[in-house]
Design an enzyme around this catalytic site. Structure first.
Site, PDB file in Angstrom:
ATOM      1  N   ASP A   1       0.854  -1.176   0.000  1.00 52.37           N
ATOM      2  CA  ASP A   1       0.000   0.000   0.000  1.00 52.37           C
ATOM      3  C   ASP A   1       0.896   1.234   0.000  1.00 52.37           C
ATOM      4  O   ASP A   1       1.759   1.371   0.876  1.00 52.37           O
ATOM      5  CB  ASP A   1      -0.885  -0.015   1.247  1.00 52.37           C
ATOM      6  CG  ASP A   1      -1.814   1.192   1.348  1.00 52.37           C
ATOM      7  OD1 ASP A   1      -1.685   2.136   0.542  1.00 52.37           O
ATOM      8  OD2 ASP A   1      -2.673   1.192   2.252  1.00 52.37           O
TER       9      ASP A   1
ATOM     10  N   GLU B   1      30.118   6.473   6.493  1.00 49.83           N
ATOM     11  CA  GLU B   1      30.137   5.032   6.711  1.00 49.83           C
ATOM     12  C   GLU B   1      30.098   4.319   5.359  1.00 49.83           C
ATOM     13  O   GLU B   1      29.823   3.123   5.289  1.00 49.83           O
ATOM     14  CB  GLU B   1      28.980   4.577   7.607  1.00 49.83           C
ATOM     15  CG  GLU B   1      27.590   4.923   7.114  1.00 49.83           C
ATOM     16  CD  GLU B   1      26.509   4.401   8.049  1.00 49.83           C
ATOM     17  OE1 GLU B   1      26.192   3.205   7.951  1.00 49.83           O
ATOM     18  OE2 GLU B   1      25.998   5.189   8.865  1.00 49.83           O
TER      19      GLU B   1
ATOM     20  N   CYS C   1      25.918   6.628  11.561  1.00 53.95           N
ATOM     21  CA  CYS C   1      25.384   7.948  11.201  1.00 53.95           C
ATOM     22  C   CYS C   1      25.846   9.066  12.133  1.00 53.95           C
ATOM     23  O   CYS C   1      25.530  10.232  11.898  1.00 53.95           O
ATOM     24  CB  CYS C   1      23.855   7.907  11.196  1.00 53.95           C
ATOM     25  SG  CYS C   1      23.153   6.687  10.083  1.00 53.95           S
TER      26      CYS C   1
ATOM     27  N   TYR D   1      20.589  -0.778   1.157  1.00 54.56           N
ATOM     28  CA  TYR D   1      20.157  -1.983   1.870  1.00 54.56           C
ATOM     29  C   TYR D   1      19.892  -3.169   0.956  1.00 54.56           C
ATOM     30  O   TYR D   1      19.907  -4.307   1.401  1.00 54.56           O
ATOM     31  CB  TYR D   1      18.893  -1.698   2.689  1.00 54.56           C
ATOM     32  CG  TYR D   1      19.125  -0.690   3.778  1.00 54.56           C
ATOM     33  CD1 TYR D   1      19.656  -1.073   5.002  1.00 54.56           C
ATOM     34  CD2 TYR D   1      18.836   0.649   3.578  1.00 54.56           C
ATOM     35  CE1 TYR D   1      19.893  -0.141   6.002  1.00 54.56           C
ATOM     36  CE2 TYR D   1      19.071   1.594   4.572  1.00 54.56           C
ATOM     37  CZ  TYR D   1      19.593   1.188   5.780  1.00 54.56           C
ATOM     38  OH  TYR D   1      19.826   2.112   6.756  1.00 54.56           O
TER      39      TYR D   1
ATOM     40  N   THR E   1      14.119   2.927   2.997  1.00 54.21           N
ATOM     41  CA  THR E   1      14.891   3.954   3.718  1.00 54.21           C
ATOM     42  C   THR E   1      16.275   4.166   3.111  1.00 54.21           C
ATOM     43  O   THR E   1      17.210   4.561   3.805  1.00 54.21           O
ATOM     44  CB  THR E   1      15.023   3.599   5.218  1.00 54.21           C
ATOM     45  OG1 THR E   1      15.769   2.384   5.358  1.00 54.21           O
ATOM     46  CG2 THR E   1      13.660   3.429   5.853  1.00 54.21           C
TER      47      THR E   1
ATOM     48  N   SER F   1      16.260  -1.281  15.827  1.00 53.96           N
ATOM     49  CA  SER F   1      17.001  -0.042  15.644  1.00 53.96           C
ATOM     50  C   SER F   1      16.139   1.164  15.969  1.00 53.96           C
ATOM     51  O   SER F   1      16.594   2.131  16.588  1.00 53.96           O
ATOM     52  CB  SER F   1      17.514   0.055  14.205  1.00 53.96           C
ATOM     53  OG  SER F   1      18.382   1.144  14.050  1.00 53.96           O
TER      54      SER F   1
ATOM     55  N   HIS G   1      18.150  13.528  13.663  1.00 55.28           N
ATOM     56  CA  HIS G   1      18.660  12.624  12.633  1.00 55.28           C
ATOM     57  C   HIS G   1      17.464  11.876  12.062  1.00 55.28           C
ATOM     58  O   HIS G   1      16.655  11.305  12.807  1.00 55.28           O
ATOM     59  CB  HIS G   1      19.655  11.649  13.263  1.00 55.28           C
ATOM     60  CG  HIS G   1      19.964  10.451  12.416  1.00 55.28           C
ATOM     61  ND1 HIS G   1      20.496  10.558  11.152  1.00 55.28           N
ATOM     62  CD2 HIS G   1      19.793   9.119  12.645  1.00 55.28           C
ATOM     63  CE1 HIS G   1      20.657   9.349  10.638  1.00 55.28           C
ATOM     64  NE2 HIS G   1      20.242   8.455  11.526  1.00 55.28           N
TER      65      HIS G   1
ATOM     66  N   LYS H   1       8.554  10.328  15.951  1.00 62.70           N
ATOM     67  CA  LYS H   1       8.349   9.493  17.143  1.00 62.70           C
ATOM     68  C   LYS H   1       9.177  10.018  18.309  1.00 62.70           C
ATOM     69  O   LYS H   1       8.714  10.026  19.457  1.00 62.70           O
ATOM     70  CB  LYS H   1       8.728   8.047  16.830  1.00 62.70           C
ATOM     71  CG  LYS H   1       7.750   7.324  15.924  1.00 62.70           C
ATOM     72  CD  LYS H   1       8.212   5.895  15.662  1.00 62.70           C
ATOM     73  CE  LYS H   1       7.232   5.149  14.766  1.00 62.70           C
ATOM     74  NZ  LYS H   1       7.692   3.763  14.483  1.00 62.70           N
TER      75      LYS H   1
ATOM     76  N   ASN I   1      17.575   8.742   3.179  1.00 64.06           N
ATOM     77  CA  ASN I   1      18.559   8.641   4.255  1.00 64.06           C
ATOM     78  C   ASN I   1      19.930   9.134   3.785  1.00 64.06           C
ATOM     79  O   ASN I   1      20.399   8.755   2.720  1.00 64.06           O
ATOM     80  CB  ASN I   1      18.661   7.185   4.706  1.00 64.06           C
ATOM     81  CG  ASN I   1      19.295   7.029   6.065  1.00 64.06           C
ATOM     82  OD1 ASN I   1      19.880   7.960   6.601  1.00 64.06           O
ATOM     83  ND2 ASN I   1      19.168   5.843   6.634  1.00 64.06           N
TER      84      ASN I   1
ATOM     85  N   SER J   1      23.818   4.106  14.613  1.00 63.89           N
ATOM     86  CA  SER J   1      23.592   2.732  15.038  1.00 63.89           C
ATOM     87  C   SER J   1      24.886   2.081  15.483  1.00 63.89           C
ATOM     88  O   SER J   1      25.979   2.470  15.082  1.00 63.89           O
ATOM     89  CB  SER J   1      22.972   1.931  13.886  1.00 63.89           C
ATOM     90  OG  SER J   1      21.682   2.392  13.587  1.00 63.89           O
TER      91      SER J   1
END
Length: 388
Positions: free
Chosen positions: A29, A79, A111, A143, A152, A201, A233, A242, A275, A308
């Site tokens: 979706d 990275e 990051c 990824y 992402t 994560s 970030h 969040k 990202n 991370s």
């Protein structure tokens, strides 16, 4: 003495995909990507761009003849390094024409290293107040096709000049930071794509933010009332939201609305790019500065950096009266408007064209409009060119 970010510049390649197209191709979706993840478009990195070329393209607008002759420290945070030994900053030094009596160093901690580079630059200027430091945060977020992390991905670079009496933001000496050895994200030496435990994560990110926020309040005596905006970030934009929602109850209703409005401004560019790993927080800062007309000089900004593996830092900065003078005028909107959209089939073909192995090869650079490009591999050496 005031020390901080004097100038900022950004670069991301000229290609992108629509996240709604990716969702359709993956049988999802579209709202899962557009709303659930909070991404609208995603930068696509052609084989003619890597962390080095993107960093050079980001830094080029900041360079002057005087700066090339006087700059003596270049910090390259990534990275997405292209060599196990040689610093990407050494390539930047040559491509940008920086004088040879300069230190060039590469930093790595997922990051987070862009923030550490910024703090090291601040400390260097504190000892050498007549100097400036170039900090470049450049990455390719990768990824793999049809993986959970594909939504992402992205890439680009942010370049910052750090100096005394900065035009954009002074850095306060109030950082709170922490490290914990966790396996929420990593990339083995033999892999070109990262490994990530997405839900874990996300939880670690939120736990780091809340613990550092609480520690910051305890150590400084400040509260949420002391902040005009919180900048995050953003590996994807919903992640930062969040985090913000965890501390919003500490503010009154009016300030909650203001902080939410500032967050919406800060995530505008990330929604279009994706990202940036080490540069993500600073793209958020650029977006806030460019997209918030009501932001006033003297405003205190709180910045949360996370890498991370894991390391995090929360610190604050004070917006300066002439902060717009330190930004490249209309740079990001112009870049976004000139990009070329790809079909998912075209994106998948480009994704597979990595410069792996040791065989000599030439890359097709004529379709890449960037100033600095990766032209191929010769004798196991990357061939970087300045096109114009």
């Amino acid at each position: 003495m005031k020390i901080g970010i004097d100038q900022m510049s950004f670069f991301s390649p000229h290609l992108y995909i629509e996240m709604s197209d990716l969702a359709q191709a993956r049988g999802e979706d579209p709202n899962k990507y557009l709303i659930g993840i909070g991404q609208t478009r995603q930068a696509v990195i052609p084989p003619t761009q890597d962390a080095v070329t993107m960093g050079a393209n980001a830094a080029a607008p900041l360079m002057t003849d005087e700066l090339r002759q006087t700059l003596d420290l270049v910090i390259f945070a990534t990275e997405s390094g292209i060599d196990q030994s040689k610093s990407g900053a050494a390539y930047l030094q040559r491509l940008l024409g920086i004088q040879k009596y300069a230190r060039t160093i590469e930093l790595k901690q997922a990051c987070y290293s862009g923030t550490y580079g910024l703090m090291q630059a601040r400390d260097y200027v504190a000892v050498h107040p007549d100097r400036k430091v170039l900090v470049v945060a450049s990455d390719v977020a990768r990824y793999g096709l049809k993986t959970s992390g594909e939504v992402t991905q992205g890439g680009g670079a942010v370049a910052m000049l750090v100096s005394a009496d900065p035009q954009i933001l002074t850095l306060e000496n109030d950082s709170q930071f922490m490290t914990d050895d966790v396996m929420d994200f990593w990339r083995p030496n033999y892999a070109t794509e990262a490994r990530v435990d997405g839900k874990y994560s996300s939880n670690v990110y939120q736990e780091f933010f809340k613990e550092l926020w609480d520690r910051y309040r305890k150590q400084t005596g400040r509260t949420i009332d002391d902040f005009d905006a919180l900048v995050f970030h953003l590996p994807y934009t919903k992640m930062g939201k969040k985090g913000l929602q965890m501390v919003l109850p500490e503010a009154d209703e009016l300030q909650q609305k203001e902080l939410l409005a500032q967050f919406e401004a800060s995530q505008k560019y990330s929604r279009q790019i994706g990202n940036l790993y080490t540069g993500s927080l600073y793209l958020s800062l650029l977006s806030l500065l460019n997209e918030t007309p009501g932001l006033k000089p003297g405003a205190r900004l709180g910045l949360f950096s996370y890498g991370s593996g894991a390391e995090g830092e929360f610190y604050s900065g004070i917006l300066q009266p002439k902060y717009h003078a330190g930004l490249v005028s209309n740079q990001v909107p112009d870049l976004l408007s000139r990009r070329q959209g790809l079909s998912i089939a075209q994106y998948e073909q480009i994704f597979e064209q990595t410069l792996q192995g040791s065989a000599d090869r030439e890359l097709e650079i004529k379709n890449d409009p960037a100033q600095f490009v990766l032209a191929g591999l010769k004798n196991e050496r990357r061939q970087y060119l300045k096109q114009h």
